[in-house]
Design an enzyme around this catalytic site. Structure first.
Site, PDB file in Angstrom:
ATOM      1  N   PRO A 113      16.823  16.833  12.867  1.00 19.22           N
ATOM      2  CA  PRO A 113      15.767  17.659  11.980  1.00 19.22           C
ATOM      3  C   PRO A 113      16.411  17.903  11.043  1.00 19.22           C
ATOM      4  O   PRO A 113      17.635  17.952  10.563  1.00 19.22           O
ATOM      5  CB  PRO A 113      16.137  19.072  12.768  1.00 19.22           C
ATOM      6  CG  PRO A 113      17.488  18.901  13.505  1.00 19.22           C
ATOM      7  CD  PRO A 113      17.547  17.379  13.746  1.00 19.22           C
TER       8      PRO A 113
ATOM      9  N   ARG B 120      27.181  23.589  -0.980  1.00 21.75           N
ATOM     10  CA  ARG B 120      26.971  22.450  -1.448  1.00 21.75           C
ATOM     11  C   ARG B 120      27.057  22.311  -3.028  1.00 21.75           C
ATOM     12  O   ARG B 120      26.211  22.868  -3.737  1.00 21.75           O
ATOM     13  CB  ARG B 120      25.694  21.704  -1.010  1.00 21.75           C
ATOM     14  CG  ARG B 120      25.811  21.779   0.490  1.00 21.75           C
ATOM     15  CD  ARG B 120      24.484  21.479   1.137  1.00 21.75           C
ATOM     16  NE  ARG B 120      24.534  21.837   2.438  1.00 21.75           N
ATOM     17  CZ  ARG B 120      23.653  22.677   3.315  1.00 21.75           C
ATOM     18  NH1 ARG B 120      22.414  22.869   2.549  1.00 21.75           N
ATOM     19  NH2 ARG B 120      23.723  22.966   4.294  1.00 21.75           N
TER      20      ARG B 120
ATOM     21  N   HIS C 272      26.478  19.043  11.226  1.00 20.23           N
ATOM     22  CA  HIS C 272      25.400  19.126  10.153  1.00 20.23           C
ATOM     23  C   HIS C 272      25.483  17.817   9.115  1.00 20.23           C
ATOM     24  O   HIS C 272      25.172  18.222   8.072  1.00 20.23           O
ATOM     25  CB  HIS C 272      25.311  20.407   9.801  1.00 20.23           C
ATOM     26  CG  HIS C 272      24.178  21.293   9.629  1.00 20.23           C
ATOM     27  ND1 HIS C 272      23.747  22.143  10.354  1.00 20.23           N
ATOM     28  CD2 HIS C 272      23.184  20.943   8.513  1.00 20.23           C
ATOM     29  CE1 HIS C 272      22.470  22.570   9.867  1.00 20.23           C
ATOM     30  NE2 HIS C 272      22.006  21.764   8.903  1.00 20.23           N
TER      31      HIS C 272
ATOM     32  N   ASP D 278      25.469  13.318  16.414  1.00 16.71           N
ATOM     33  CA  ASP D 278      24.897  12.854  15.051  1.00 16.71           C
ATOM     34  C   ASP D 278      26.079  13.070  13.994  1.00 16.71           C
ATOM     35  O   ASP D 278      27.258  13.599  14.692  1.00 16.71           O
ATOM     36  CB  ASP D 278      23.748  13.447  14.894  1.00 16.71           C
ATOM     37  CG  ASP D 278      23.575  14.902  14.419  1.00 16.71           C
ATOM     38  OD1 ASP D 278      24.746  15.397  13.854  1.00 16.71           O
ATOM     39  OD2 ASP D 278      22.722  15.623  14.353  1.00 16.71           O
TER      40      ASP D 278
HETATM   41  C1  LIG Z   1      19.075  17.617   3.697  1.00 18.16           C
HETATM   42  C2  LIG Z   1      19.420  17.985   5.128  1.00 18.16           C
HETATM   43  C3  LIG Z   1      18.813  18.900   5.908  1.00 18.16           C
HETATM   44  C4  LIG Z   1      18.866  19.301   7.086  1.00 18.16           C
HETATM   45  N1  LIG Z   1      18.172  20.366   7.699  1.00 18.16           N
HETATM   46  C5  LIG Z   1      18.514  20.774   8.962  1.00 18.16           C
HETATM   47  C6  LIG Z   1      17.852  21.549   9.667  1.00 18.16           C
HETATM   48  O1  LIG Z   1      16.939  22.191   9.254  1.00 18.16           O
HETATM   49  N2  LIG Z   1      18.297  21.835  10.963  1.00 18.16           N
HETATM   50  C7  LIG Z   1      19.097  21.167  11.421  1.00 18.16           C
HETATM   51  O2  LIG Z   1      19.539  21.601  12.598  1.00 18.16           O
HETATM   52  N3  LIG Z   1      20.112  20.271  10.771  1.00 18.16           N
HETATM   53  C8  LIG Z   1      19.558  20.020   9.615  1.00 18.16           C
HETATM   54  N4  LIG Z   1      20.287  18.991   8.978  1.00 18.16           N
HETATM   55  C9  LIG Z   1      21.364  18.220   9.691  1.00 18.16           C
HETATM   56  C10 LIG Z   1      20.829  17.229  10.463  1.00 18.16           C
HETATM   57  O3  LIG Z   1      19.784  17.514  11.598  1.00 18.16           O
HETATM   58  C11 LIG Z   1      21.886  16.226  11.129  1.00 18.16           C
HETATM   59  O4  LIG Z   1      22.795  16.965  11.933  1.00 18.16           O
HETATM   60  C12 LIG Z   1      22.669  15.523  10.008  1.00 18.16           C
HETATM   61  O5  LIG Z   1      22.010  15.027   9.413  1.00 18.16           O
HETATM   62  C13 LIG Z   1      23.351  14.235  10.819  1.00 18.16           C
HETATM   63  O6  LIG Z   1      24.205  13.403   9.679  1.00 18.16           O
HETATM   64  P1  LIG Z   1      23.611  12.326   9.120  1.00 18.16           P
HETATM   65  O7  LIG Z   1      22.616  12.618   8.008  1.00 18.16           O
HETATM   66  O8  LIG Z   1      24.883  11.768   8.643  1.00 18.16           O
HETATM   67  O9  LIG Z   1      22.891  11.483  10.269  1.00 18.16           O
HETATM   68  C14 LIG Z   1      20.062  18.756   7.828  1.00 18.16           C
HETATM   69  C15 LIG Z   1      20.846  17.675   7.186  1.00 18.16           C
HETATM   70  C16 LIG Z   1      20.220  16.977   6.028  1.00 18.16           C
HETATM   71  C17 LIG Z   1      20.913  15.966   5.390  1.00 18.16           C
END
Ligand SMILES: Cc1cc2nc3c(=O)[nH]c(=O)nc-3n(C[C@H](O)[C@H](O)[C@H](O)COP(=O)(O)O)c2cc1C
Length: 383
Positions: free
Chosen positions: A84, A171, A279, A310
């Protein structure tokens, strides 16, 4: 025009990231690319995968590689799904729907964020039964209940409750870029728009991105703090999780688990799975990379509940490394986002293809014909 030549020459996810960086204004690129504070955790996520070594075995028939996985009663073609991501249309206009549709086409899960820039209903339709719903627990219980009811009505089967946001991540890049929600046109933003006409035109065509599921509520927000309060709560506890478990009839996962004791509590509360996640290194700089957090968690709850991982996955082999350390499935956030940023739907398709083909090749090289059969015996140093 999408630069198809550029996409064809993209050998790996990092190449797609470089292409995306060239065609997206800095403030929007950093919104996705950045991590918390020094970004140490984000860097360590990917670096730690490199440290997990698998030893190939030969003279095994790998002429028929099988990457399919069954999860919560559904058969998927690949062992990874789209994580997500909130506000992704700010990165590339139309990104949410593009990715949801592609996940349906490629038969992999698409996880719709509470904070997506497209409504839950539209995303459910685009994902054609492959959509899962990610919940941010709001400090206003009516907001939380409203989202759950909508997710139920839209026929999402699986709900992920994100636990790792007791406070918003800090951030530094977003602060330097003076990023504001709702968007404000600062001189820096204006310069980015002029320098990236394709992105700007597409954004004009699609309309200003917003957090679609809360659009009405956020209209009255006067500060970033108001926005945060609507989205998340520092008061979310195990008792609340128990109530959510009772409320949601389908499979329920907790996303953002890093400690074995928390994983055990999730299992005891009747959750069906966890996502070992930090995250993507966006919450804290001081935390562990997920691939290092995984082994004690797998030891504590492996086999009892599903473990998804992840954060930092950039190679197909990373998905195998996680499986060797006993994760059942993986999610990818930025890797697939970079694809859509590099070239819209063809770019996202290319990112999914790169991860899948790397995974197929790695399975063959490892000497294991089916993803399901990868386990700790593949590790150079068994657990
Ligand atoms: C720009 C951005 C927005 C994100 N928004 C959410 C979100 O709305 N809800 C959530 O549970 N995780 C959010 N995440 C975390 C992702 O679900 C995930 O855990 C993470 O992107 C995994 O790491 P990776 O980008 O290295 O694959 C977000 C990540 C990014 C990069």
């Amino acid at each position: 025009m999408v630069n198809l030549m550029g996409l064809d020459r993209a050998a790996c996810i990092d190449d797609l990231r470089s292409i995306a960086k060239r065609r997206i204004p800095r403030f929007a690129f950093d919104l996705v690319d950045g991590g918390a504070e020094s970004e140490r955790n984000m860097r360590r996520n990917s670096a730690a995968f490199e440290e997990v070594e698998l030893t190939p075995r030969y003279m095994v028939d790998v002429s028929d590689i099988d990457t399919r996985v069954t999860l919560f009663g559904q058969r998927f073609d690949v062992p990874f799904g789209m994580a997500p991501i909130g506000m992704l249309n700010a990165f590339w206009p139309g990104a949410d729907l593009t990715l949801a549709r592609l996940c349906a086409q490629r038969n992999m899960p698409y996880i719709a964020s509470s904070a997506a820039s497209t409504t839950l209903e539209q995303l459910a339709e685009a994902a054609e039964g492959n959509g899962w719903f990610q919940l941010y627990v709001s400090s206003d219980s009516n907001v939380t209940e409203g989202l759950i009811a909508r997710a139920e009505a839209a026929d999402y089967k699986v709900m992920l409750v994100t636990a790792d946001v007791p406070a918003a991540g800090k951030r530094d890049r977003d602060i330097r870029n003076q990023l504001a929600v709702p968007f404000r046109i600062t001189p820096q933003v204006l310069a980015g728009l002029i320098a990236n006409p394709r992105w700007s035109l597409e954004t004009l065509r699609h309309g200003k991105p917003n957090i679609a599921n809360y659009a009405d509520l956020l209209q009255s927000a006067t500060s970033y703090a108001d926005v945060q309060k609507t989205l998340i709560t520092p008061g979310f506890t195990w008792d609340d999780l128990k109530r959510l478990r009772d409320r949601w009839k389908g499979p329920l996962l907790v996303k953002g688990i890093l400690h074995a004791a928390d994983a055990v509590k999730c299992a005891e509360l009747g959750c069906d799975g966890i996502v070992v996640s930090n995250h993507g290194g966006r919450q804290v700089a001081f935390g562990p990379p997920t691939i290092e957090a995984l082994p004690p968690i797998a030891k504590a709850v492996g086999g009892r509940i599903k473990i998804i991982l992840d954060s930092g996955i950039r190679r197909g082999a990373d998905i195998l490394r996680a499986k060797a350390l006993e994760a059942d499935f993986a999610l990818s956030g930025r890797a697939l986002a970079y694809g859509v940023g590099a070239g819209g739907a063809p770019g996202a398709h290319r990112a999914m293809e790169i991860l899948h083909l790397e995974l197929v090749r790695a399975l063959g090289q490892l000497g294991v014909a089916a993803y399901d059969d990868v386990g700790p015996s593949a590790l150079t140093s068994p657990l």
